[in-house]
Design a protein around this motif. Structure first.
Motif, mmCIF file in Angstrom:
data_model
loop_
_atom_site.group_PDB
_atom_site.id
_atom_site.type_symbol
_atom_site.label_atom_id
_atom_site.label_comp_id
_atom_site.label_asym_id
_atom_site.label_seq_id
_atom_site.Cartn_x
_atom_site.Cartn_y
_atom_site.Cartn_z
ATOM 1 N N PRO A 56 -1.881 7.101 -0.890
ATOM 2 C CA PRO A 56 -0.778 7.815 -0.464
ATOM 3 C C PRO A 56 0.559 7.233 -0.850
ATOM 4 O O PRO A 56 1.464 7.900 -1.161
ATOM 5 C CB PRO A 56 -0.716 7.889 1.091
ATOM 6 C CG PRO A 56 -1.681 6.614 1.689
ATOM 7 C CD PRO A 56 -2.567 6.365 0.394
ATOM 8 N N GLY A 57 0.519 5.878 -1.016
ATOM 9 C CA GLY A 57 1.829 5.278 -1.468
ATOM 10 C C GLY A 57 2.274 5.617 -2.761
ATOM 11 O O GLY A 57 3.239 5.926 -3.241
ATOM 12 N N ALA A 114 -6.050 10.031 0.171
ATOM 13 C CA ALA A 114 -6.508 9.236 1.467
ATOM 14 C C ALA A 114 -6.275 7.829 0.964
ATOM 15 O O ALA A 114 -5.652 7.004 1.906
ATOM 16 C CB ALA A 114 -7.797 9.610 1.853
ATOM 17 N N VAL A 115 -6.453 7.432 -0.101
ATOM 18 C CA VAL A 115 -6.544 5.930 -0.471
ATOM 19 C C VAL A 115 -5.293 5.659 -0.834
ATOM 20 O O VAL A 115 -4.867 4.334 -0.708
ATOM 21 C CB VAL A 115 -7.657 5.808 -1.671
ATOM 22 C CG1 VAL A 115 -7.706 4.432 -2.095
ATOM 23 C CG2 VAL A 115 -9.011 6.401 -0.758
ATOM 24 N N PHE A 147 -3.630 13.163 8.100
ATOM 25 C CA PHE A 147 -3.085 12.118 9.016
ATOM 26 C C PHE A 147 -1.604 11.511 8.334
ATOM 27 O O PHE A 147 -0.483 11.467 8.938
ATOM 28 C CB PHE A 147 -3.791 10.875 9.281
ATOM 29 C CG PHE A 147 -3.234 9.769 10.113
ATOM 30 C CD1 PHE A 147 -2.607 9.985 11.189
ATOM 31 C CD2 PHE A 147 -2.975 8.385 9.421
ATOM 32 C CE1 PHE A 147 -2.210 8.820 11.975
ATOM 33 C CE2 PHE A 147 -2.412 7.625 9.687
ATOM 34 C CZ PHE A 147 -1.745 7.717 11.351
ATOM 35 N N ALA A 148 -1.710 11.198 7.180
ATOM 36 C CA ALA A 148 -0.652 10.391 6.398
ATOM 37 C C ALA A 148 0.606 11.398 6.361
ATOM 38 O O ALA A 148 1.854 11.158 6.661
ATOM 39 C CB ALA A 148 -0.999 10.053 4.870
ATOM 40 N N LEU A 160 3.408 9.087 -2.829
ATOM 41 C CA LEU A 160 4.584 9.384 -2.427
ATOM 42 C C LEU A 160 5.659 8.942 -3.106
ATOM 43 O O LEU A 160 6.692 9.395 -3.422
ATOM 44 C CB LEU A 160 4.777 8.745 -1.270
ATOM 45 C CG LEU A 160 4.327 9.447 0.003
ATOM 46 C CD1 LEU A 160 4.071 8.453 1.357
ATOM 47 C CD2 LEU A 160 5.089 10.654 0.316
ATOM 48 N N GLY A 161 5.241 7.678 -4.107
ATOM 49 C CA GLY A 161 6.151 7.196 -4.857
ATOM 50 C C GLY A 161 6.542 8.249 -5.988
ATOM 51 O O GLY A 161 7.612 7.910 -6.764
ATOM 52 N N TRP A 219 0.769 -1.291 -0.200
ATOM 53 C CA TRP A 219 -0.074 -0.122 0.137
ATOM 54 C C TRP A 219 1.160 1.177 0.039
ATOM 55 O O TRP A 219 0.874 2.012 -0.978
ATOM 56 C CB TRP A 219 -0.839 0.052 1.226
ATOM 57 C CG TRP A 219 -2.091 1.210 1.345
ATOM 58 C CD1 TRP A 219 -2.544 1.629 0.063
ATOM 59 C CD2 TRP A 219 -2.564 1.771 2.212
ATOM 60 N NE1 TRP A 219 -3.410 2.645 0.526
ATOM 61 C CE2 TRP A 219 -3.447 2.749 1.747
ATOM 62 C CE3 TRP A 219 -2.240 1.582 3.578
ATOM 63 C CZ2 TRP A 219 -4.078 3.581 2.478
ATOM 64 C CZ3 TRP A 219 -2.914 2.731 4.503
ATOM 65 C CH2 TRP A 219 -3.889 3.606 3.846
ATOM 66 N N PRO A 276 -6.980 9.935 11.061
ATOM 67 C CA PRO A 276 -7.118 9.067 9.654
ATOM 68 C C PRO A 276 -8.444 9.025 9.507
ATOM 69 O O PRO A 276 -9.341 9.193 10.281
ATOM 70 C CB PRO A 276 -6.522 8.074 10.288
ATOM 71 C CG PRO A 276 -6.351 8.218 11.790
ATOM 72 C CD PRO A 276 -6.618 9.397 12.181
ATOM 73 N N PRO A 277 -8.884 8.450 8.177
ATOM 74 C CA PRO A 277 -8.185 8.130 7.246
ATOM 75 C C PRO A 277 -7.702 9.184 6.314
ATOM 76 O O PRO A 277 -7.481 9.166 5.175
ATOM 77 C CB PRO A 277 -8.977 7.111 6.621
ATOM 78 C CG PRO A 277 -10.131 7.372 6.754
ATOM 79 C CD PRO A 277 -10.464 8.216 8.037
ATOM 80 N N PHE A 278 -8.154 10.400 6.684
ATOM 81 C CA PHE A 278 -7.834 11.796 5.879
ATOM 82 C C PHE A 278 -6.335 11.941 5.621
ATOM 83 O O PHE A 278 -5.613 11.569 6.204
ATOM 84 C CB PHE A 278 -8.525 12.691 6.465
ATOM 85 C CG PHE A 278 -9.873 12.409 6.390
ATOM 86 C CD1 PHE A 278 -11.003 12.410 5.548
ATOM 87 C CD2 PHE A 278 -10.545 12.380 7.848
ATOM 88 C CE1 PHE A 278 -12.169 12.128 5.727
ATOM 89 C CE2 PHE A 278 -12.114 11.796 7.939
ATOM 90 C CZ PHE A 278 -12.706 11.761 6.821
ATOM 91 N N GLN A 290 6.902 2.967 0.694
ATOM 92 C CA GLN A 290 7.915 3.591 1.045
ATOM 93 C C GLN A 290 8.105 3.391 2.674
ATOM 94 O O GLN A 290 8.937 3.458 3.386
ATOM 95 C CB GLN A 290 7.791 5.131 0.915
ATOM 96 C CG GLN A 290 7.974 5.390 -0.688
ATOM 97 C CD GLN A 290 6.635 5.287 -1.100
ATOM 98 O OE1 GLN A 290 5.761 4.654 -0.751
ATOM 99 N NE2 GLN A 290 6.657 5.843 -2.578
#
Lengths: 384, 526, 465, 121, 100
Positions: C458-459, C455-456, C382-383, C462-463, B73, C377-379, B76
């Motif tokens: 983030p990975g 939210a769904v 938060f991340a 970020l990538g 998911w 979270p899950p907004f 990182q």
């Protein structure tokens, strides 16, 4: 070896020269203005003031040349009136701020070639130590920027005068003067941009030196021949900057009495007037420097004349320097006369016309001038 | 999880069904309220059916996760979408799914305003609770854990009683405070694991391998425990619970008591103690004392309440103390008892809150003194009330008995050897805990006696508006709960089997020391 | 000097900037031709979208170049940052429709965006200063532009004076640094952090103070609430999100590869923490929505500066992700704000009472925004917060991470109070209350989509950063 | 000797001259008693509207000032460009073209905004 | 004290004076002037360093500062005028509708 003293002496001489020349020009031009008006309107004018030599009946009229002196004396002897409500500091400072910058501008204008005192006064050669002096009060690299910087100060003085008098008409005059002067100041700066591009420097001495010699065989290498259009624009803007007819709205007598200096009297008022006349000379000097080759006479170099066709007349240094200085003064005087000629020839603009003339006419034209100059230079190989 | 089979799909479906339900309810929001209710009850029922399938298919003998799904998911951070069933959560998943339709049906008529929003919130809450139970990744767990707050905040705040805003803010602020510290601990835990072992992962299985010095373990356990203890709630962090329960609508109370409180004990069982076993063992006396205080203090408070909802609220505090006691005993029987007690309390408290809600809908007051002799007016209601009261007291054959008995037994089993070693504290604590059972019987029976018998009193009833006995809907939901209560009381074997392996795992995790030989100094604070 | 400029690089590397400039020029031309008003917004939108897309495209190529050596350079990460911030400007433009009918808004906003684009690419203080000023200066005018109430002038003035003082402070720092090192490159800042030379240290302190002032970190925050309150909604939204983000990106560029060490680290530890705590506490008693957001933004500036405690390599990502997450939800809240005749009413928190019953969509969106800002979270909030605190813990500042988190806990209350007003309080609509304009709602939907993506996935996001 | 010192000397000389004439004027000029009529502001022969004179400056003049300032700045950059444009390469021509283009656009915008007309309206 | 140091001290003094003025003076125009004073202090130090190093970068930055300062003032004056029109005062303590 002490180089300070000779430098100081030379500087003081130059300063004295500058002040004397400018003040006399200012005084003279009041007379020229009257006389020229008289000549143009086909009447005899400015012929009443005279000096009567005591105990004789000889009256020295001298074409009314004494009118200027009489004006000055009169102003010295008038009552120094101050309005009831006024901003004391501003009211006091305004004449200084208007007058001083006008004269200061002259500091960077070269009024002659290079002076070598050793040649003029061989006996003092060792004292001078072989140093030469360009005929210029202060050789500042910033040159033309100084000119603009100090003419900008005049605007402040003008507006300060209008504002601190606390008179509605003065204020209006000051504001009009402010917006007019800044507008034309801008135009003035833009008009010489082409010239700066061509010469690649803002040092007025360097600019003048580049104007010596000839181009196309016969023409003197003067700015006016390289940038004729800019010369015209510059003169227009300069006259407007000086608030002279046809741009004299800030002090339009019939509308605003005397504009920003309505509430000034005696010598303070005189200083405003005087500054205006001196500025005529300064404009002339600037124009001469930028466009008329400054002190350069046609076909003349430091060694003498060299006419097209190979005729050469050698001149000594003692002759060259006065010739150049005189040439410079003559050109300046000519420009002053032209300005006065314009003053008596044209009607006054309306205020909005004056503003849009600057912003919608001169400004685009000067930009166009710059672009055309740049393109021409580019086509001719980048002005190496 | 080598191949993608029907099983993982099923678990995912169970988890995500409420979200589908939310979509449907939103689509139907403009139509009428009835449609929202129908959709949500249908969704919940399907979820329960699927959860039952999962329960039946759950292999009690297999170690490790079942029906697991793992998807990368947030690569990182080493976070993956990892869900699965194991002995720890299978019963709670079933309980959650079971209470879902009951909650919706229970709120069928009592919620009249903003009906679609209510169902959206209930479905979201269901999703979050289910997610928190099935998550096998700490990040995911935390996400669901926190996400539960928001629907609950709105449920109490929008459909609650007079002081609902105060109560709901108190609830959220209490819970969030614990969560924030837990978040710090989570970050620190994962970071130190990465620095010591080079593994960046949030998966529980990986985290169970961490080696931490005792001092660090203690601090981290403190942070986790604070968060969980607030949720359980353990005395002295319990003050939000009476307010929340009193002001919440019936459905909110049911969810709160039925499932939400289990989050805390589940957290202790799944995370708090196994992650930091050395600290857990070191602090067992303290925690156990707190658990016993919760039992007795909660019961004492319940004894003097005049508000019927508060009685049940304080009884929850008392009952969950047994769960903690069982977990801390570290005896197989106690651990299993704790799990059973969780489920049992979920059923019983849900039933009691529903009953209270039903009478409140009719009489609009929660004052105990305002009621009396309801057995004459509402016979069917009274029967159900008696059943749940007795289950709460822990009468044999009801689920309450199984849970409390096993938990206490665990406590004594652990206490006796310690007593022989000269440490009398466990024995004292266990003995005191037993008095909780007596106190429980006292307050519940006092409640039932004043409520059902004696002079007939019931506010807000007149000739035009006679007090009606239970409707078919109410009978059926209470009936379902009753069946579950008895099922768990009479046949706890099935449930015990399913959780036995998990209990053993828990036992071995907590009893194995995991302090590193040479403690690596990670994250030194300057 | 000039011959070293590679024309193709100059074109490509600055493509986003060029497109913005093209947009500015086009809008001005249209204004001059007298057909601006209606279509200016579309042109500006087109320019922003195009330049954002260009930045994303170049970032994906991936493209890196330094067309003006020592002044301006781009890398895929920088381009990504630009693209993301430019994309955030789209909702701002959309929601401006209801407030500003003519092209001035577009011109000023695009100019400000141009400055924003320069910041992360700046290699020298020259460009960075230019960027900072270009960023701030149109905003002074923007604050004043929608002259809805007398306070607008006051707020513009306060912003101008404080921002001007910040610029001067920045410059003084630059000057001293230049005097100490003889270089105008931003890279010298990193080395200067650890220096013990008194002049260098003064320079670093001045630069930091300037950044704190621009980003409104306590105790240099006083201008923010006043300015935010006096400006109109789209402008406040722009200031609270993009301007702040750009300043932070400039700070990232300034700190470049340097880890925060040396004696000045206390400054970076304490002030952000104080900012978090004070921002969150002061927000509680506010009666105006924009003031509340201002104090919230003060607190968020604190979180953002926390990112600088973390290791250098993760910093850009952390800041950018936080800025994007924070901006998206802020814009979401502003976009769906109901309209009112008077600006005071529109701004007052009381106007939000019971909004759910009048306008469920808007209420839900504002609620989502508040929850995300609170970092629940899950907004996405938060991340974002998680990433920053993770870096801080990884760098060893655990105590401060815990304190920061506790500080962020203080903020939850006032965000929840907004939700309480929206959902749990009965309130009458003001007679003039209307739903937000269509374009603004479109902006809201865009932001919602962004929020959901963050939210769904983030990975995934970020990538790419 | 630095030209700046010469410049300063020149300035001193000018200010000295000014001071001299003003002092002379103050010394030589008559100092009659003030009368109230003399103090009335002179307003073009008409009766003064108001004895308290105005200090407030109409705001419209600021617009001209502002556009002057902005264009003057452009001029400053042109100065630098003109001085540095040696040799005049194609790239420099391009920069000039761009600059002038933007300048013209903004000039047109000034016309459109009717700032100049506003002063006299 | 050599010339460079003298100039630097002067520039620092100008800057500090300006900063102090922005903080303590309450007149809107004076505050703006103080802001300009700060910038002038900066300019002086930039030019000094630029001269000292024989490097143009500092002088170029001065140009940018000119531009920025001018543009700032161009924006500030109308704002002050508006304020004066609304409040009839240049005293910023009277601009207290917004309390920071």
């Amino acid at each position: 070896m002490n180089v300070f003293m000779p430098d100081l002496v030379v500087s003081l001489v130059f300063i004295t020269y500058a002040i004397v020349v400018l003040l006399s020009f200012g005084g003279l031009l009041t007379w020229v203005e009257r006389k020229q008006a008289a000549v143009m309107s086909d009447r005899i004018g400015a012929n009443r003031a005279y000096i009567k030599i005591p105990f004789t009946n000889i009256k020295l009229v001298w074409l009314g040349l004494f009118h200027g002196m009489a004006d000055g004396l009169k102003m010295l002897l008038k009552e120094n009136f101050k309005p009831k409500t006024h901003d004391a500091l501003g009211y006091f400072l305004a004449p200084f701020i208007v007058f001083a910058p006008v004269l200061l501008v002259f500091a960077v204008i070269p009024f002659g070639g290079t002076l070598d005192p050793a040649q003029l006064f061989p006996s003092l050669a060792s004292w001078f130590g072989g140093r030469t002096y360009p005929l210029q009060i202060a050789q500042l690299d910033a040159g033309i920027l100084i000119v603009f910087a100090f003419s900008g100060l005049t605007i402040i003085g003008t507006m300060l005068a209008g504002w601190s008098s606390e008179n509605k008409f003065s204020l209006l005059g000051g504001l009009r003067a402010g917006s007019q002067m800044i507008s034309y100041e801008l135009v003035m700066a833009l008009t010489i941009m082409g010239l700066i591009l061509v010469y690649g420097t803002v040092d007025l001495g360097a600019i003048v030196r580049q104007q010596s010699g000839v181009m196309l065989g016969v023409l003197p290498k003067w700015g006016v021949f390289m940038q004729p259009f800019a010369a015209f624009l510059f003169l227009t803007a300069a006259i407007a900057e000086n608030k002279r007819i046809p741009f004299d709205l800030p002090e339009a007598e019939s509308e605003l009495i005397a504009g920003y200096y309505t509430e000034y009297s005696a010598m303070k008022m005189g200083l405003f007037m005087f500054a205006e006349f001196i500025q005529i000379a300064i404009v002339g000097a600037l124009f001469t420097t930028l466009f008329l080759g400054g002190y350069n006479l046609p076909f003349m170099s430091d060694a003498g004349f060299l006419f097209p066709g190979g005729h050469a007349v050698a001149l000594s240094h003692g002759l060259v320097v006065p010739l150049q200085m005189l040439g410079f003064l003559a050109k300046v005087f000519l420009m002053c006369v032209i300005q006065i000629q314009i003053r008596w020839s044209l009607p006054r603009f309306r205020y909005d016309q004056m503003l849009s003339f600057a912003w919608k006419m001169l400004l685009p034209l000067s930009l166009a001038n710059l672009v055309v100059t740049a393109v021409a230079m580019w086509l001719m190989g980048g002005g190496q | 999880m080598s191949e993608f089979t029907m099983g993982p799909m099923l678990l995912n479906l169970v988890l995500w069904l409420p979200i589908i339900g939310v979509g449907l309810v939103l689509l139907a929001a403009r139509a009428n309220d009835g449609l929202s209710r129908t959709i949500s009850v249908a969704v919940m029922t399907v979820q329960f059916a699927l959860a039952t399938v999962l329960y039946l298919q759950f292999d009690a003998t297999a170690a490790g996760l079942q029906f697991a799904t793992q998807l990368p998911w947030i690569g990182q951070w080493g976070v993956s979408y990892l869900i699965g069933l194991d002995g720890f959560n299978i019963l709670l998943v079933l309980l959650t799914a079971f209470l879902g339709p009951i909650v919706v049906l229970g709120a069928w008529t009592s919620i009249k305003q903003d009906v679609p929003l209510f169902h959206v919130m209930v479905l979201l809450l269901q999703f979050a609770m289910m997610g928190a139970f099935v998550a096998q990744d700490l990040f995911l767990f935390y996400l669901f854990w926190e996400a539960m707050l928001i629907p609950m905040f709105l449920i109490i705040g929008m459909w609650g009683g007079a002081r609902r805003v105060y109560a709901t803010l108190k609830f959220v602020l209490y819970t969030a405070f614990g969560s924030i510290l837990m978040l710090a601990a989570v970050i620190y835990l994962v970071q130190s694991m990465q620095q010591s072992s080079g593994v960046l992962s949030f998966a529980f299985a990986d985290l169970y391998q961490t080696q931490l010095p005792l001092s660090v373990q203690t601090i981290l356990l403190g942070a986790f425990a604070l968060s969980f203890a607030i949720k359980v709630p353990m005395v002295p962090l319990h003050t939000w619970l009476p307010d929340a329960h009193v002001e919440a609508p019936t459905a909110g109370s049911v969810i709160l008591a039925g499932v939400l409180l289990k989050m805390g004990t589940y957290g202790f069982m799944k995370l708090g103690f196994p992650l930091f076993p050395d600290a857990a063992r070191a602090f067992t006396p303290l925690l156990m004392t707190l658990a016993v205080i919760s039992i007795v203090y909660g019961a004492c408070l319940a004894l003097v309440q005049t508000d019927i909802k508060k009685i049940i609220a304080y009884s929850s505090i008392s009952h969950l103390g047994y769960v903690m006691l069982g977990l801390l005993s570290l005896e197989l029987v106690g651990i299993q008892g704790a799990i059973i007690q969780m489920v049992s309390h979920g059923l019983v408290a849900a039933g009691l809150f529903l009953l209270v809600g039903m009478i409140y809908d009719r009489c609009h007051t929660r004052e105990l003194a305002a009621y009396g002799g309801l057995a004459r007016l509402l016979p069917v209601y009274s029967v159900f009330f008696m059943i749940f009261t007795l289950a709460s007291v822990g009468l044999p054959t009801t689920s309450g008995f199984t849970g409390e008995f096993l938990a206490l037994m665990g406590a004594f089993t652990a206490a006796w050897p310690a007593h022989l070693d000269g440490n009398n504290l466990p024995l004292v604590l266990a003995s005191v805990a037993v008095t909780g059972v007596v106190l429980g019987a006292m307050y519940m029976l006092r409640f039932a006696l004043t409520f059902l018998f004696g002079e007939v009193k019931a506010p807000h009833q007149s000739a035009e508006h006679p007090l009606l006995d239970l409707s078919l809907r109410e009978k059926s939901i209470l009936g379902l709960l009753t069946i579950a209560v008895f099922a768990l009381g009479l046949f706890p074997d099935g449930a015990l089997q399913k959780t036995e392996l998990a209990a053993k795992t828990y036992q071995s995790l907590v009893t194995t020391s995991r302090t590193p030989a040479a403690s690596p100094m990670v994250g030194v604070t300057p | 000097m000039t011959s070293s400029v590679n024309a193709q690089d100059a074109l490509l590397a600055m493509l986003p900037e060029h497109l913005l400039l093209g947009g500015i020029v086009l809008v001005i031309i249209m204004e001059v031709l007298g057909r601006g008003s209606r279509s200016a917004l579309w042109v500006a939108l087109g320019a922003v979208i195009a330049s954002s897309a260009a930045a994303f495209w170049l970032s994906n190529v991936p493209y890196a170049a330094a067309p003006f050596a020592g002044q301006f350079s781009v890398t895929p990460a920088i381009l990504m940052a630009k693209g993301a911030l430019l994309a955030l400007a789209v909702p701002v433009l959309l929601m401006s429709r209801t407030e500003f009918s003519d092209g001035e808004f577009s011109i000023l906003l695009l100019s400000s965006l141009y400055g924003l684009c320069l910041l992360p690419s700046a290699d020298s203080f020259l460009v960075m200063f230019l960027g900072l000023e270009l960023l701030a200066m149109p905003v002074y005018a923007l604050v004043l532009l929608a002259f809805r109430r007398p306070q607008s002038a006051e707020s513009a003035f306060k912003y101008l004076v404080l921002s001007g003082a910040a610029s001067a402070t920045f410059l003084m720092g630059v000057s001293l640094l230049y005097g100490a090192t003889g270089s105008m490159g931003v890279d010298v800042f990193g080395a200067a952090l650890a220096s013990s030379d008194i002049m260098t240290r003064t320079a670093v302190v001045l630069l930091l103070l300037a950044l704190f002032l621009k980003a409104a970190v306590v105790p240099f925050h006083a201008w923010a609430p006043d300015t935010y309150e006096g400006a109109s909604i789209p402008v406040t939204a722009y200031m609270a999100t993009l301007t702040k983000g750009a300043v932070l990106l400039a700070a990232v560029r300034l700190f470049a590869g340097a880890n925060v060490t040396g004696p000045l680290v206390d400054l970076l530890l304490v002030l952000p923490l104080v900012s978090i705590v004070w921002g969150n506490l002061a927000a509680i008693k506010q009666q105006s929505f924009r003031r509340m957001i201002a104090y919230s933004s003060i607190a968020h500036a604190g979180y953002l500066f926390y990112a600088f405690l973390g290791d250098a390599e993760g910093r850009m990502q952390a800041v950018l992700f936080y800025v994007v997450a924070y901006s998206v939800v802020n814009l979401l809240a502003f976009a769906v704000m109901p309209q009112n005749d008077s600006d005071e009413q529109r701004d007052s928190l009381d106007a939000l009472k019971g909004l759910y019953h009048r306008n469920p969509f808007a209420a839900a969106m504002i609620a989502i925004a508040m929850l995300s800002l609170a970092g629940l979270p899950p907004f996405p909030g938060f991340a974002a917060k998680f990433l920053i605190f993770k870096n801080v813990v990884a760098a060893g500042y655990t105590t401060y991470a815990v304190l920061g988190l506790v500080g962020s806990y203080l903020g939850i209350y006032f965000y929840l109070r907004v939700i309480q007003l929206l959902f749990m309080t009965a309130g009458e609509a003001a007679p003039s209350e209307q739903r937000a304009g269509g374009m603004a709602r479109a902006a809201g939907v865009l932001c919602l989509v962004g929020t959901l993506v963050l939210a769904v996935l983030p990975g995934w996001v970020l990538g790419r950063m | 000797m630095s030209p700046y010192i010469t410049f300063l000397l020149y300035l001193l000389a000018i200010v000295g001259f000014l001071g001299l004439v003003l002092t002379l004027n103050a010394w030589l000029g008559p100092k009659p008693a003030m009368t109230s009529t003399k103090f009335e502001p002179f307003e073009c022969g008409a009766t003064p509207v108001d004895f308290v004179n105005v200090k407030a400056v109409p705001i419209k003049y600021y617009a001209v000032a502002i556009i002057f300032i902005l264009f003057d700045l452009e001029t400053m950059f042109l100065f630098v460009w003109a001085l540095g444009a040696r040799p005049l390469s194609g790239f420099l021509m391009f920069t000039l073209a761009l600059f002038i283009f933007l300048l013209v656009i903004s000039l047109l915008y000034v016309y459109k905004a009717r700032i100049l007309e506003a002063v006299t309206e | 004290m050599d010339k460079v140091q003298l100039l630097l001290v002067l520039s620092g003094a100008l800057f500090s004076l300006g900063l102090l003025g922005v903080i303590v003076r309450r007149n809107a125009l004076v505050m703006l002037m103080c802001m300009e004073l700060m910038l002038n202090g900066v300019n002086l130090s930039l030019v000094t360093f630029s001269q000292q190093r024989g490097d143009a970068a500092g002088a170029v930055l001065v140009f940018l500062v000119f531009v920025v300062a001018t543009a700032e003032i161009a924006l500030a004056i109308p704002i002050v005028l508006l304020l004066v029109r609304f409040k009839r005062s240049m005293d910023i303590d009277r601009y207290a509708d917004l309390k920071g």
